[in-house]
Motif scaffolding. Structure first.
Motif, short mmCIF file in Angstrom:
data_model
loop_
_atom_site.label_atom_id
_atom_site.label_comp_id
_atom_site.label_asym_id
_atom_site.label_seq_id
_atom_site.Cartn_x
_atom_site.Cartn_y
_atom_site.Cartn_z
N ILE A 11 47.51 42.70 29.02
CA ILE A 11 48.39 41.73 28.65
C ILE A 11 48.02 40.19 29.54
O ILE A 11 48.24 39.42 28.67
CB ILE A 11 49.91 41.49 28.62
CG1 ILE A 11 50.16 42.11 29.69
CG2 ILE A 11 50.00 43.36 27.16
CD1 ILE A 11 51.58 42.70 30.06
N CYS A 12 47.48 40.12 29.91
CA CYS A 12 46.83 39.12 31.15
C CYS A 12 45.62 38.02 31.61
O CYS A 12 45.24 37.47 30.73
CB CYS A 12 47.50 38.80 32.55
SG CYS A 12 49.87 38.34 32.51
N ARG A 13 45.62 38.85 32.22
CA ARG A 13 43.83 38.32 32.00
C ARG A 13 42.63 38.51 31.63
O ARG A 13 42.06 38.29 30.92
CB ARG A 13 43.70 39.42 33.97
CG ARG A 13 43.89 38.90 34.82
CD ARG A 13 43.75 39.40 35.95
NE ARG A 13 44.16 40.62 36.05
CZ ARG A 13 43.96 42.18 36.84
NH1 ARG A 13 43.50 41.49 38.01
NH2 ARG A 13 45.32 43.09 36.62
N SER A 14 42.26 40.47 30.93
CA SER A 14 41.22 40.07 29.84
C SER A 14 41.36 39.62 28.57
O SER A 14 40.63 39.40 28.61
CB SER A 14 41.98 42.14 30.16
OG SER A 14 42.73 42.76 29.39
N ILE A 114 38.01 39.55 43.08
CA ILE A 114 38.47 39.83 42.31
C ILE A 114 39.27 38.68 41.00
O ILE A 114 39.66 37.40 42.27
CB ILE A 114 40.01 41.14 42.38
CG1 ILE A 114 41.25 39.91 43.55
CG2 ILE A 114 39.59 41.87 43.33
CD1 ILE A 114 41.94 40.92 43.19
N VAL A 115 39.76 38.21 40.14
CA VAL A 115 41.10 38.00 39.24
C VAL A 115 42.34 38.30 40.04
O VAL A 115 42.40 39.63 39.75
CB VAL A 115 40.51 37.71 37.97
CG1 VAL A 115 42.01 36.85 37.30
CG2 VAL A 115 38.72 37.57 37.89
N GLU A 126 47.65 29.53 34.74
CA GLU A 126 47.00 27.87 35.14
C GLU A 126 45.49 28.12 35.72
O GLU A 126 44.10 28.12 35.02
CB GLU A 126 47.69 26.94 35.75
CG GLU A 126 46.61 25.46 35.48
CD GLU A 126 45.95 25.57 33.87
OE1 GLU A 126 44.87 24.76 32.96
OE2 GLU A 126 46.98 25.72 32.89
N PRO A 127 45.50 28.37 36.91
CA PRO A 127 44.42 28.77 37.73
C PRO A 127 43.71 29.96 37.80
O PRO A 127 42.64 30.17 37.47
CB PRO A 127 45.13 29.64 39.24
CG PRO A 127 46.22 28.09 39.98
CD PRO A 127 46.94 28.31 38.82
#
Length: 145
Positions: A11-14, A114-115, A126-127
């Motif tokens: 739900i966030c990074r991928s 890592i992310v 944002e980053p």
């Protein structure tokens, strides 16, 4: 080429990596399939986090049509490359690998780092977006070779 982006809950990074990469691939006119999944099943069927949607929208990337899904072993057959966001995702995906061929498809999204998961830190969206966008540009250059 078929690419899968993987994080924890999808739900966030991928979804950001999926959306950014899809956006760039379309701009480049590449016939690549991009998708995303999570190693956990808590959010299956849900849209990406509202904060991921907001930061993506800010940069002209629409991720609202995505729905979270959980990584399945048959994804090894469906995708050429599987990029994971952190070491836990890497371990969880590798635990489902059934062959050396499966293992060879799995890579860290960032080769040296890592992310970070922005879920619990509003200020990180944002980053994280910037980090993912930069890497997506690099991946397109690498994979076109």
């Amino acid at each position: 080429m078929k690419i899968l982006m993987v994080c924890l809950g999808n739900i966030c990074r991928s979804p950001l990596a999926h959306g950014i990469m899809q956006h760039l691939v379309e701009q480049e006119g590449l016939d690549w399939e991009i998708d995303s999944a999570g190693t956990g099943d808590w959010h299956v069927g849900q849209q990406p986090d509202r904060r991921s949607i907001a930061v993506a929208t800010k940069y002209g990337v629409d991720i609202t049509k995505q729905r979270a899904q959980c990584f399945q072993p048959d994804f090894f057959e469906r995708y050429d490359y599987i990029y994971v966001m952190d070491n836990n995702n890497f371990r969880d995906v590798m635990a489902l690998a059934r062959s050396e061929e499966d293992i060879a498809k799995v890579r860290m999204f960032l080769s040296q780092d890592i992310v970070p998961d922005p879920y619990l830190d509003e200020g990180q969206f944002e980053p994280v977006y910037q980090m993912i966008e930069k890497r997506c540009h690099e991946l397109i250059r690498e994979l076109r070779k």
